[in-house]
Design an enzyme around this catalytic site. Structure first.
Site, PDB file in Angstrom:
ATOM      1  N   LYS A 170      -1.103  -2.883  -5.257  1.00  0.00           N
ATOM      2  CA  LYS A 170      -0.327  -2.535  -6.462  1.00  0.00           C
ATOM      3  C   LYS A 170       1.092  -2.316  -5.971  1.00  0.00           C
ATOM      4  O   LYS A 170       1.410  -1.277  -5.402  1.00  0.00           O
ATOM      5  CB  LYS A 170      -0.901  -1.265  -7.100  1.00  0.00           C
ATOM      6  CG  LYS A 170      -0.563  -1.066  -8.579  1.00  0.00           C
ATOM      7  CD  LYS A 170       0.909  -1.071  -8.943  1.00  0.00           C
ATOM      8  CE  LYS A 170       1.581   0.267  -8.702  1.00  0.00           C
ATOM      9  NZ  LYS A 170       3.044   0.205  -9.049  1.00  0.00           N
ATOM     10  N   GLY A 201       1.800  -3.657 -12.007  1.00  0.00           N
ATOM     11  CA  GLY A 201       1.661  -2.623 -13.034  1.00  0.00           C
ATOM     12  C   GLY A 201       2.429  -1.375 -12.672  1.00  0.00           C
ATOM     13  O   GLY A 201       3.117  -1.337 -11.643  1.00  0.00           O
ATOM     14  N   GLY A 203       2.787   2.779 -11.805  1.00  0.00           N
ATOM     15  CA  GLY A 203       2.062   3.719 -10.963  1.00  0.00           C
ATOM     16  C   GLY A 203       1.040   4.575 -11.691  1.00  0.00           C
ATOM     17  O   GLY A 203      -0.136   4.609 -11.289  1.00  0.00           O
ATOM     18  N   PRO A 204       1.453   5.271 -12.748  1.00  0.00           N
ATOM     19  CA  PRO A 204       0.507   6.193 -13.389  1.00  0.00           C
ATOM     20  C   PRO A 204      -0.683   5.503 -14.060  1.00  0.00           C
ATOM     21  O   PRO A 204      -1.642   6.170 -14.423  1.00  0.00           O
ATOM     22  CB  PRO A 204       1.374   6.913 -14.440  1.00  0.00           C
ATOM     23  CG  PRO A 204       2.778   6.741 -13.954  1.00  0.00           C
ATOM     24  CD  PRO A 204       2.811   5.415 -13.265  1.00  0.00           C
ATOM     25  N   GLU A 245       2.768   7.369   3.752  1.00  0.00           N
ATOM     26  CA  GLU A 245       4.080   7.219   4.388  1.00  0.00           C
ATOM     27  C   GLU A 245       5.077   7.685   3.337  1.00  0.00           C
ATOM     28  O   GLU A 245       5.292   7.005   2.342  1.00  0.00           O
ATOM     29  CB  GLU A 245       4.274   5.757   4.788  1.00  0.00           C
ATOM     30  CG  GLU A 245       5.200   5.592   5.959  1.00  0.00           C
ATOM     31  CD  GLU A 245       6.633   5.493   5.517  1.00  0.00           C
ATOM     32  OE1 GLU A 245       7.289   6.555   5.413  1.00  0.00           O
ATOM     33  OE2 GLU A 245       7.089   4.379   5.269  1.00  0.00           O
ATOM     34  N   CYS A 279      13.598   5.231   3.939  1.00  0.00           N
ATOM     35  CA  CYS A 279      12.947   6.541   4.070  1.00  0.00           C
ATOM     36  C   CYS A 279      13.321   7.224   5.390  1.00  0.00           C
ATOM     37  O   CYS A 279      13.388   8.441   5.457  1.00  0.00           O
ATOM     38  CB  CYS A 279      11.448   6.414   3.921  1.00  0.00           C
ATOM     39  SG  CYS A 279      10.760   4.995   4.769  1.00  0.00           S
ATOM     40  N   GLU A 371      15.638  14.671   0.022  1.00  0.00           N
ATOM     41  CA  GLU A 371      15.869  13.238   0.201  1.00  0.00           C
ATOM     42  C   GLU A 371      16.672  12.710  -0.990  1.00  0.00           C
ATOM     43  O   GLU A 371      16.254  12.818  -2.133  1.00  0.00           O
ATOM     44  CB  GLU A 371      14.523  12.520   0.279  1.00  0.00           C
ATOM     45  CG  GLU A 371      14.668  11.049   0.548  1.00  0.00           C
ATOM     46  CD  GLU A 371      13.333  10.362   0.801  1.00  0.00           C
ATOM     47  OE1 GLU A 371      12.419  10.526  -0.010  1.00  0.00           O
ATOM     48  OE2 GLU A 371      13.227   9.659   1.819  1.00  0.00           O
TER      49      GLU A 371
HETATM   50  P1  NAP Z   1       6.976   6.512  -6.212  1.00  0.00           P
HETATM   51  O1  NAP Z   1       6.877   6.800  -7.647  1.00  0.00           O
HETATM   52  O2  NAP Z   1       6.278   7.390  -5.253  1.00  0.00           O
HETATM   53  O3  NAP Z   1       6.486   4.984  -6.027  1.00  0.00           O
HETATM   54  C1  NAP Z   1       5.773   4.439  -4.951  1.00  0.00           C
HETATM   55  C2  NAP Z   1       4.603   3.602  -5.471  1.00  0.00           C
HETATM   56  O4  NAP Z   1       3.610   4.454  -6.054  1.00  0.00           O
HETATM   57  C3  NAP Z   1       4.985   2.625  -6.580  1.00  0.00           C
HETATM   58  O5  NAP Z   1       4.193   1.468  -6.491  1.00  0.00           O
HETATM   59  C4  NAP Z   1       4.640   3.433  -7.811  1.00  0.00           C
HETATM   60  O6  NAP Z   1       4.518   2.675  -8.979  1.00  0.00           O
HETATM   61  C5  NAP Z   1       3.352   4.078  -7.387  1.00  0.00           C
HETATM   62  N1  NAP Z   1       2.973   5.253  -8.165  1.00  0.00           N
HETATM   63  C6  NAP Z   1       3.767   6.074  -8.915  1.00  0.00           C
HETATM   64  N2  NAP Z   1       3.029   7.047  -9.499  1.00  0.00           N
HETATM   65  C7  NAP Z   1       1.744   6.847  -9.108  1.00  0.00           C
HETATM   66  C8  NAP Z   1       0.510   7.519  -9.368  1.00  0.00           C
HETATM   67  N3  NAP Z   1       0.462   8.608 -10.139  1.00  0.00           N
HETATM   68  N4  NAP Z   1      -0.613   7.047  -8.798  1.00  0.00           N
HETATM   69  C9  NAP Z   1      -0.577   5.960  -8.006  1.00  0.00           C
HETATM   70  N5  NAP Z   1       0.542   5.276  -7.731  1.00  0.00           N
HETATM   71  C10 NAP Z   1       1.698   5.715  -8.261  1.00  0.00           C
HETATM   72  O7  NAP Z   1       8.463   6.401  -5.796  1.00  0.00           O
HETATM   73  P2  NAP Z   1       9.674   5.885  -6.716  1.00  0.00           P
HETATM   74  O8  NAP Z   1       9.552   6.397  -8.112  1.00  0.00           O
HETATM   75  O9  NAP Z   1       9.752   4.434  -6.606  1.00  0.00           O
HETATM   76  O10 NAP Z   1      10.894   6.581  -5.982  1.00  0.00           O
HETATM   77  C11 NAP Z   1      11.112   7.966  -6.113  1.00  0.00           C
HETATM   78  C12 NAP Z   1      11.514   8.590  -4.803  1.00  0.00           C
HETATM   79  O11 NAP Z   1      10.504   8.333  -3.811  1.00  0.00           O
HETATM   80  C13 NAP Z   1      12.761   8.033  -4.146  1.00  0.00           C
HETATM   81  O12 NAP Z   1      13.917   8.598  -4.639  1.00  0.00           O
HETATM   82  C14 NAP Z   1      12.540   8.371  -2.697  1.00  0.00           C
HETATM   83  O13 NAP Z   1      12.900   9.684  -2.436  1.00  0.00           O
HETATM   84  C15 NAP Z   1      11.072   8.246  -2.534  1.00  0.00           C
HETATM   85  N6  NAP Z   1      10.683   6.963  -1.917  1.00  0.00           N
HETATM   86  C16 NAP Z   1      10.335   6.949  -0.622  1.00  0.00           C
HETATM   87  C17 NAP Z   1       9.984   5.759  -0.031  1.00  0.00           C
HETATM   88  C18 NAP Z   1       9.569   5.657   1.383  1.00  0.00           C
HETATM   89  O14 NAP Z   1       9.611   4.580   1.945  1.00  0.00           O
HETATM   90  N7  NAP Z   1       9.130   6.713   2.017  1.00  0.00           N
HETATM   91  C19 NAP Z   1      10.017   4.585  -0.753  1.00  0.00           C
HETATM   92  C20 NAP Z   1      10.380   4.626  -2.096  1.00  0.00           C
HETATM   93  C21 NAP Z   1      10.696   5.829  -2.651  1.00  0.00           C
HETATM   94  P3  NAP Z   1       5.857   2.446  -9.868  1.00  0.00           P
HETATM   95  O15 NAP Z   1       6.618   1.421  -9.162  1.00  0.00           O
HETATM   96  O16 NAP Z   1       5.359   1.997 -11.180  1.00  0.00           O
HETATM   97  O17 NAP Z   1       6.577   3.762  -9.938  1.00  0.00           O
END
Ligand code: NAP
Ligand code: MG
Length: 464
Positions: A170, A201, A203-204, A245, A279, A371
């Site tokens: 996903k 799709g 995340g939620p 990660e 990250c 972050e």
């Molecule tokens: P995120 O919401 O954690 O997204 C990462 C992945 O998880 C995406 O595929 C996301 O789908 C999915 N996801 C979201 N909610 C979920 C749930 N409840 N259950 C299962 N999967 C779920 O991160 P983001 O919204 O893209 O970014 C927010 C913050 O995360 C950034 O500002 C940054 O601080 C951090 N981040 C860290 C990294 C890293 O490499 N460590 C990478 C990206 C972001 P969607 O795409 O639909 O949200």
């Protein structure tokens, strides 16, 4: 940009179960460049079934055969490098040069490393009167973010395939076209049907259904700490393997004996590359009190070279733009001094921010603790080495970092005392075989190299 209107399941593009779609937006000009289906729990279920059905045969293949398929996958990624770079530039916004070099350049290296590891790994060992077998964990649910859209897919899928696992991916909703391209590449590489499956799709919905699915044996997640915590809890309740990660707030420690100009310019480049959306970016620059003013001047000058729209791309979406600008405003409110950039948007269109450098940052400020995920560097003064170590280790994170000194040995001695998973010594080069992952709240588990492969294996011992 070409977009598939179905899910890649069981070796074919199948119509999605629902009608909802996700609009893919180019963050440089805010134009819609395509639509992909928004997966439902039904799509996830179909993909997990396909992965389960494919698992026994794939797990039983000879490691040399798996190595050959992963090698073929690397070759396809090389052959389609230009298309990959253009797709990533279109949906993530990074400058084409950076997309070519990093986003399209690194994944073939990682895939290649797993082609070699699959062939060379000792899946069977003799320990005294026992034979210890390393067996694949099973069906992997991979959930990836948008910041290194292809790298993060390959860093999960390649070791999973090498281990003999099958996968349901996903990808991030912001970068699904790259994931569709990857699915095409797995078909071109001759992977058997069902070994790799893709459900696009949000995340939620789709992500949550995948993380909680009974037919998934291991969840590998990269993204925010907030979502990682939820996924860890769901996996824990089901006694399921999980790799997380998560975020970081890494320190770039410049010791007094270092080449200051080089350490500052490489440090600023490390943050501005990918618009700060890395990250492990070294967002806290730690400089000795006596060299502080000089370092601040060098950092401000280095940052202004990252012209938005030329050397630096936009942020990925409007939400991230608001978030990053909010942090810059918070830095000003808390008393940090702007020496480059600021919260004003440089253009009317596109999710751009200016490369930003803060001076007079104290270790407890919000911008030094949380972050930001944008092109923002905080320059922090330290009194002596012990103070530098306290500041470097003084966050909940521990993903990356850097140490600079006149001699490598001096920098390495400091690095040994840091609570973090990866440290670059005097600007050390990327190594696709070096384990990558977090101490503290930066995560659980490691990616890349043999440590990354081990995540997808479980052990059985036979006694004779
Ligand atoms: P995120 O919401 O954690 O997204 C990462 C992945 O998880 C995406 O595929 C996301 O789908 C999915 N996801 C979201 N909610 C979920 C749930 N409840 N259950 C299962 N999967 C779920 O991160 P983001 O919204 O893209 O970014 C927010 C913050 O995360 C950034 O500002 C940054 O601080 C951090 N981040 C860290 C990294 C890293 O490499 N460590 C990478 C990206 C972001 P969607 O795409 O639909 O949200
Ligand atoms: Mg999200």
């Amino acid at each position: 940009m070409k977009a598939h209107d179905g899910m890649y399941i069981g070796g074919e593009w199948r119509p999605a179960a629902g009608r909802d779609t996700i609009a893919v937006v180019n963050p440089a000009d805010e134009q819609v460049i395509g639509h992909v289906p928004a997966g439902t729990p039904e799509d996830v279920d179909a993909a997990v079934r396909a992965a389960r059905a494919a698992f026994p045969a794939w797990a039983a293949t000879a490691p040399a055969e798996r190595a050959a398929r992963i090698g073929a996958l690397r070759d396809v990624l090389v052959a389609r490098q230009d298309e990959i770079a253009e797709t990533i530039t279109a949906e993530l916004g990074s400058p084409l040069k950076f997309s070519r070099l990093v986003h399209a350049g690194v994944p073939p290296l990682v895939a290649g490393s797993y082609a070699e590891l699959a062939a060379a790994h000792p899946f069977e060992e003799t320990v005294g009167n026992s034979t210890v077998l390393s067996e694949p964990v099973g069906v992997v649910g991979a959930i990836t973010p948008w910041n290194y859209p292809l790298h993060q897919i390959v860093a999960k899928v390649a070791p999973a395939l090498a281990a003999g696992c099958t996968v349901v991916l996903k990808p991030a909703e912001d970068t699904p076209l790259t994931a569709q391209l990857f699915a095409e590449a797995t078909a071109d590489a001759g992977l058997p049907a069902g070994v790799f499956n893709l459900v696009t799709g949000v995340g939620p919905v789709a992500g949550q259904a995948l993380a909680g699915h009974d037919g998934v044996d291991l969840v590998s997640f990269t993204g925010s700490t907030a979502v990682g915590r939820q996924i860890g809890a769901v996996a824990g309740a089901a006694v399921k393997r999980v790799a997380l990660e998560l975020g970081g707030k890494s320190a770039n420690v410049i010791l007094p004996s270092a080449d200051l100009a080089k350490a500052v310019s490489v440090g600023v480049a490390n943050v501005m590359g990918n618009s700060g959306q890395t990250c492990s970016a070294w967002t806290r620059m730690l400089v000795h009190r006596d060299q502080y003013d000089e370092a601040v001047g060098l950092a401000a000058a280095a940052a202004t070279k990252y012209t938005p729209g030329e050397r630096m791309g936009p942020l990925v979406n409007a939400k991230q733009l608001d978030r990053v600008r909010g942090y810059i405003e918070k830095g000003v409110e808390e008393g940090a001094r702007l020496v480059a950039g600021g919260p004003e948007a440089p253009f009317e269109r596109g999710y751009y921010v200016s490369p930003t450098v803060f001076a007079d940052v104290t270790p407890d400020m919000t911008i030094a603790q949380e972050e930001i995920f944008g092109p923002v560097v905080s320059v922090i003064a330290y009194e002596d080495e012990e103070d530098a170590l306290r500041i470097a280790n003084g966050t909940v994170y521990g993903l990356g970092g850097a140490v600079w000194a006149g001699e490598e040995s001096e920098a390495a001695a400091f690095a040994r005392r840091m609570d973090t998973g990866q440290v670059d010594i005097n600007g050390g080069r990327f190594n696709p075989l070096a384990p990558f992952g977090g101490y503290k709240q930066s995560g659980v588990g490691r990616e890349l190299g043999s440590h990354g492969l081990a995540e997808y294996l479980q052990t059985k011992s036979l006694q004779f």
